[in-house]
Design an enzyme around this catalytic site. Sequence first.
Site, PDB file in Angstrom:
ATOM      1  N   ARG A  33       2.335   2.904  -0.361  1.00 13.26           N
ATOM      2  CA  ARG A  33       2.487   2.144  -1.599  1.00 13.26           C
ATOM      3  C   ARG A  33       1.818   0.790  -1.465  1.00 13.26           C
ATOM      4  NH1 ARG A  33       4.898  -2.003  -3.223  1.00 13.26           N
ATOM      5  NH2 ARG A  33       6.057  -2.275  -1.294  1.00 13.26           N
ATOM      6  N   VAL A  34       1.149   0.402  -2.548  1.00 12.53           N
ATOM      7  CA  VAL A  34       0.668  -0.971  -2.700  1.00 12.53           C
ATOM      8  C   VAL A  34       1.211  -1.481  -4.028  1.00 12.53           C
ATOM      9  CG1 VAL A  34      -1.402  -0.770  -1.270  1.00 12.53           C
ATOM     10  CG2 VAL A  34      -1.528  -0.196  -3.701  1.00 12.53           C
ATOM     11  N   SER A  35       1.264  -2.811  -4.159  1.00 12.60           N
ATOM     12  CA  SER A  35       1.902  -3.393  -5.338  1.00 12.60           C
ATOM     13  C   SER A  35       1.006  -3.457  -6.564  1.00 12.60           C
ATOM     14  CB  SER A  35       2.408  -4.799  -5.022  1.00 12.60           C
ATOM     15  OG  SER A  35       3.424  -4.718  -4.056  1.00 12.60           O
ATOM     16  N   THR A  36      -0.268  -3.714  -6.369  1.00 14.67           N
ATOM     17  CA  THR A  36      -1.140  -3.902  -7.530  1.00 14.67           C
ATOM     18  C   THR A  36      -2.343  -2.994  -7.454  1.00 14.67           C
ATOM     19  OG1 THR A  36      -2.432  -5.637  -6.463  1.00 14.67           O
ATOM     20  CG2 THR A  36      -0.475  -6.343  -7.687  1.00 14.67           C
TER      21      THR A  36
ATOM     22  N   GLN B 119      -5.136  -3.734  -4.876  1.00 22.89           N
ATOM     23  CA  GLN B 119      -4.946  -3.423  -3.467  1.00 22.89           C
ATOM     24  C   GLN B 119      -5.325  -1.974  -3.211  1.00 22.89           C
ATOM     25  OE1 GLN B 119      -0.783  -4.499  -3.228  1.00 22.89           O
ATOM     26  NE2 GLN B 119      -1.280  -6.456  -2.272  1.00 22.89           N
TER      27      GLN B 119
END
Length: 187
Positions: free
Chosen positions: A7-10, A13
């Site tokens: 998982r990445v936040s944005t 990324q």
Amino acid sequence: MLIGYARVSTTGQHLEAQIEALKAAGCEKIYEEKHSGFDRHRPALEQMLKDTAESDTLIVTSLDRLARSTHDLFDITSKLEANGVPFRSLREPWADSSSTMGKFLLTVFTGLSELERNLIKERTEEGRISAQKRGVKFGRKNKLTPHQQQQVRSMLRSGQSIRGIARHFNVGVATIDRIKKTTPLSK
């Protein structure tokens, strides 16, 4: 089967480094997500929790990819445990629920999670009480000013319909009905 979660936040990324590490660890299936970790209900995470079975092991590159708080980590790992799915973090080798020490440490985190929740609850309650003492009002602001509310009361006493009054003030019928419940009709 080894299952990975990346998982990445944005959207700016990239997941590639996590996916590469998870593949190197032997993950055959990887759930990918571009979603904030503060949101506990992430689509790929929820799907992964539904799909994993007793013969699987979940692997993440780092605990912060899975959860942003000890409470969320406990919640997620509890669901995995209920399904008989062990959990491991590549960056934090102590976070391995298939080992005795890993289970112990996750149990400690469970206690910390409960402590964290209770402290937050206490601080929130103290803050609410303090704010009330300072005169802070909670809840929605009134749709109508005190003067408009008085006009509504007069209109109700004169026999006008709730629906008509609501249209006049451009508010919902429920707003007028709440005022009606606190209005003595004879005056």
